[in-house]
Every structure is written in structure tokens, then in C-alpha cells.
Design a protein around this motif. Structure first.
Motif, PDB file in Angstrom:
ATOM      1  N   LEU A   9     -10.067 -33.681 -12.073  1.00 30.65           N
ATOM      2  CA  LEU A   9     -10.791 -34.530 -11.143  1.00 30.65           C
ATOM      3  C   LEU A   9     -12.151 -33.903 -10.860  1.00 30.65           C
ATOM      4  O   LEU A   9     -12.292 -32.680 -10.911  1.00 30.65           O
ATOM      5  N   PRO A  10     -13.169 -34.701 -10.559  1.00 26.16           N
ATOM      6  CA  PRO A  10     -14.483 -34.120 -10.266  1.00 26.16           C
ATOM      7  C   PRO A  10     -14.448 -33.030  -9.206  1.00 26.16           C
ATOM      8  O   PRO A  10     -15.209 -32.067  -9.267  1.00 26.16           O
ATOM      9  N   ALA A  11     -13.533 -33.157  -8.255  1.00 24.68           N
ATOM     10  CA  ALA A  11     -13.430 -32.151  -7.197  1.00 24.68           C
ATOM     11  C   ALA A  11     -12.923 -30.809  -7.721  1.00 24.68           C
ATOM     12  O   ALA A  11     -13.001 -29.792  -7.010  1.00 24.68           O
ATOM     13  N   ASP A  12     -12.419 -30.785  -8.960  1.00 22.74           N
ATOM     14  CA  ASP A  12     -11.902 -29.554  -9.553  1.00 22.74           C
ATOM     15  C   ASP A  12     -12.982 -28.715 -10.237  1.00 22.74           C
ATOM     16  O   ASP A  12     -12.681 -27.646 -10.769  1.00 22.74           O
ATOM     17  N   ALA A  13     -14.216 -29.195 -10.254  1.00 21.04           N
ATOM     18  CA  ALA A  13     -15.236 -28.561 -11.096  1.00 21.04           C
ATOM     19  C   ALA A  13     -15.433 -27.086 -10.755  1.00 21.04           C
ATOM     20  O   ALA A  13     -15.508 -26.228 -11.647  1.00 21.04           O
ATOM     21  N   ASP A  14     -15.518 -26.751  -9.483  1.00 21.99           N
ATOM     22  CA  ASP A  14     -15.727 -25.353  -9.107  1.00 21.99           C
ATOM     23  C   ASP A  14     -14.522 -24.497  -9.490  1.00 21.99           C
ATOM     24  O   ASP A  14     -14.680 -23.367  -9.972  1.00 21.99           O
ATOM     25  N   ALA A  15     -13.329 -25.018  -9.274  1.00 16.26           N
ATOM     26  CA  ALA A  15     -12.123 -24.269  -9.624  1.00 16.26           C
ATOM     27  C   ALA A  15     -12.014 -24.097 -11.139  1.00 16.26           C
ATOM     28  O   ALA A  15     -11.583 -23.044 -11.626  1.00 16.26           O
ATOM     29  N   TRP A  16     -12.395 -25.139 -11.883  1.00 19.20           N
ATOM     30  CA  TRP A  16     -12.390 -25.063 -13.347  1.00 19.20           C
ATOM     31  C   TRP A  16     -13.283 -23.907 -13.811  1.00 19.20           C
ATOM     32  O   TRP A  16     -12.878 -23.087 -14.636  1.00 19.20           O
ATOM     33  N   VAL A  17     -14.475 -23.844 -13.267  1.00 21.88           N
ATOM     34  CA  VAL A  17     -15.412 -22.797 -13.656  1.00 21.88           C
ATOM     35  C   VAL A  17     -14.886 -21.418 -13.257  1.00 21.88           C
ATOM     36  O   VAL A  17     -15.027 -20.446 -14.006  1.00 21.88           O
ATOM     37  N   ARG A  18     -14.265 -21.321 -12.098  1.00 15.44           N
ATOM     38  CA  ARG A  18     -13.701 -20.037 -11.665  1.00 15.44           C
ATOM     39  C   ARG A  18     -12.664 -19.528 -12.665  1.00 15.44           C
ATOM     40  O   ARG A  18     -12.673 -18.348 -13.044  1.00 15.44           O
ATOM     41  N   VAL A  19     -11.792 -20.413 -13.122  1.00 17.17           N
ATOM     42  CA  VAL A  19     -10.769 -20.013 -14.091  1.00 17.17           C
ATOM     43  C   VAL A  19     -11.391 -19.652 -15.428  1.00 17.17           C
ATOM     44  O   VAL A  19     -11.063 -18.626 -16.039  1.00 17.17           O
ATOM     45  N   ARG A  20     -12.318 -20.482 -15.895  1.00 16.92           N
ATOM     46  CA  ARG A  20     -12.913 -20.237 -17.209  1.00 16.92           C
ATOM     47  C   ARG A  20     -13.729 -18.953 -17.226  1.00 16.92           C
ATOM     48  O   ARG A  20     -13.720 -18.217 -18.207  1.00 16.92           O
ATOM     49  N   ARG A  21     -14.454 -18.680 -16.152  1.00 17.30           N
ATOM     50  CA  ARG A  21     -15.245 -17.453 -16.109  1.00 17.30           C
ATOM     51  C   ARG A  21     -14.346 -16.217 -16.077  1.00 17.30           C
ATOM     52  O   ARG A  21     -14.692 -15.180 -16.633  1.00 17.30           O
ATOM     53  N   ALA A  22     -13.182 -16.338 -15.430  1.00 16.04           N
ATOM     54  CA  ALA A  22     -12.249 -15.211 -15.390  1.00 16.04           C
ATOM     55  C   ALA A  22     -11.576 -15.005 -16.743  1.00 16.04           C
ATOM     56  O   ALA A  22     -11.378 -13.867 -17.180  1.00 16.04           O
TER      57      ALA A  22
END
Length: 307
Positions: A9-22
Motif C-alpha cells: 500500500l502507498p502508506a508502506d513506502a517508508d517501511a519498504w525502504v527501511r527493510v530494503r536498506r537494511a
């Protein structure tokens, strides 16, 4: 503790980036890029983003779709990543299963995935699910803050230096250059760009694609080589693509373009430069070694037949 997989969901964008960067800190990833990639995806790509969630927390992500620009038909991809602190909970297995179900439903006959080679666990995970190892590729890093860049070279006669910003009125020559050089990259799923409008949406206007830091070398007024740059707007710079058109290879023009771009990036305040190379791409690996890039991680391409 229950893990479930659902659509992004669009609201997941920040969480998505947090996981991918980790999980994959060697790539430039921003919320704006994630949202744009999904919104601008070509219909034939059947692009889908999945998240694994545990008690309301996003702990894993997956990009799934069809390599619609490949010269081979029905080539699917599924790239799952789980936060390093949340592995062993089943999120990876659920993401792979959901991704394969999606790809089967849209006609894929094979699935390709990248597996980070940071220990035996990831490779074993892929092998247990029927994925066979193919070609490795390296992530490389160069520190820009220490001042070790090679000096800028003097331009040979007839050679000019521009940036992508000089093509704002007509980017098509860069599209054509990107098409030729990308089609020559080593790959299990070779790509050829044919849709100019889609390229404008997914490359030229993609958030993070830095027109001012993308350097273009011309010979007698024609594009001969280029080094495309992506940035996170903070400290990270990434070489999205560096290539030389066939008629101009062997003259050091890609090195000229990349050196100019790296100097521009350092002057703009970027401190960490990343790039990626197929392990079999000897010429580009040699260029990057000349700059001082060092391998910081390796991924191995895996494949599984599903159709």
C-alpha cells in the motif's frame, strides 16, 4: 507472532525502504522511487509489490513481475528481501510462494531471483525451493569523501562533455544510446528497449535519476558514451548505467563519462558511490577498479522453471 503476506500500500513506502536498506544497503532506494516504479509500470510487466507483515510491522518485501522488455518471452522475476533482524520467521517462504503464484497466473514459465551471497543460509534457502544458481554479480562501493578520485582527463580532439540536463528538450538520443548499450549487457534475460514513452516514465522521469550528474560524452556532436546517475538526495550516489555505443568502444570514453559524473557527485556533497557489475563484465570491472571501487557484496542469479 503471525506473519502474513499482502499487497503493498502507498502508506508502506517508508517501511519498504527501511527493510530494503537494511537487507540491501548497496542500492539507492527511496519512497518516491518505490511509488513511482509501481505507478508507472508497463501493463505487460504485471508488476506487483508484496510485503510480509508480522503483528503490523513490515519485515519483508518482494518485487514480482514479467521482464516484458526481454528478448525471451515469459521470463518472470521475484526478488524477496527480509529484514536481517526478522529472518527465520517464514516471511521469505511466504513471499516466494505468493510471488510464484502471481507469476504462474500471468503466464511466466521461469522465475529469476537474486540471492545475496552473504553466507550459506541464503543460497540454501534458494536451493531448497528448487532454484538453480546461474551468474554472480558484484556490488561495489567507492568513498567520495576521501579525495582519491582520478583527476579529470583532458578531452581529446572532437570529444565533448554534456549532462543529461542538456537533453531536456529532446531526450530521445539518450534513449537510443541506452537501448544499444543495455542490449549488450551480459544477462540471462537480455533486454531491448522499444517503448520510448515507457522509458520516459520509468527512467527519464524516475525520482532519483539525476540529470545534472549524468554525464554524456559526445564525439563530433554525437552521443558516444554516458554514465547515468541516481541519488537519494542525501549522501548516496549510484551509477545506474555506464555504457559506450559500439562504434566508439575501446577509446576510454566510458571512463571519461564516469569520471566526470563522479567528480560532479563529490562536488554536490555525495559521500558514498555504489555500482553493480555482472561478474563476467571484465571491461567494466576494470574501469571501476581504476576508480578505486571495491567489491562490498555479491549476489547470485538463480532460476526455477514454473510452467
Amino acid at each position: 507472532m503471525t506473519v502474513l503476506v499482502r499487497d503493498f500500500l502507498p502508506a508502506d513506502a517508508d517501511a519498504w525502504v527501511r527493510v530494503r536498506r537494511a537487507a540491501l544497503p548497496y542500492m539507492v532506494t527511496t519512497p518516491e522511487q518505490v511509488l513511482s516504479d509501481l505507478a508507472e509500470a508497463h501493463p505487460d510487466r504485471h508488476y506487483r509489490l508484496l510485503v510480509a507483515e508480522e503483528d503490523g510491522e513490515v519485515i519483508g518485501t518482494a518485487q514480482v513481475g514479467i521482464s516484458h522488455e526481454s528478448t525471451k518471452p515469459d521470463q518472470g522475476f521475484c526478488n524477496p528481501y527480509v529484514h536481517p533482524d526478522r529472518r527465520g520467521r517464514g516471511a521469505g517462504s511466504l513471499l516466494v510462494r505468493a510471488g510464484e503464484e502471481h507469476l504462474t497466473g500471468v503466464g511466466a514459465t521461469v522465475v529469476y531471483t537474486w540471492v545475496l551471497d552473504d553466507g550459506p543460509a541464503n543460497l540454501a534457502f534458494a536451493g531448497k525451493r528448487g532454484y538453480a544458481a546461474r551468474r554472480p554479480a558484484h556490488f561495489l562501493r567507492l568513498g567520495l569523501a576521501d579525495g582519491t578520485l582520478p583527476p579529470l582527463q583532458e578531452l581529446p580532439a572532437g570529444v565533448g562533455l554534456l549532462t543529461a540536463a542538456d537533453f531536456e528538450d529532446d531526450p530521445r538520443p539518450l534513449f537510443e544510446a541506452d537501448t544499444e548499450t543495455t542490449s549488450d549487457e551480459p544477462s540471462d534475460t537480455p533486454v531491448r528497449f522499444t517503448d520510448y514513452e515507457n522509458w520516459l516514465a520509468t527512467t527519464w522521469r524516475r525520482p532519483g535519476f539525476d540529470h545534472a550528474l549524468t554525464s554524456v560524452v559526445t564525439v563530433d556532436g554525437r552521443i558516444a558514451a554516458f554514465s547515468a546517475a541516481e541519488t537519494d538526495g542525501l549522501t548516496r550516489y549510484s551509477s545506474a548505467m555506464t555504457g559506450t555505443l559500439r562504434a566508439y568502444r575501446g577509446r576510454g570514453l566510458a571512463k571519461l563519462a564516469k569520471n566526470d559524473s563522479l567528480h560532479r557527485a563529490r562536488a554536490a556533497g555525495y559521500t558514498d558511490a555504489y555500482t553493480g557489475n555482472d561478474a563476467g563484465n571484465g571491461p567494466m570491472l576494470a574501469v571501476n577498479r581504476w576508480f578505486g571501487y571495491e567489491i562490498c557484496a555479491t549476489e547470485v542469479r538463480h532460476v526455477r522453471e514454473i510452467g
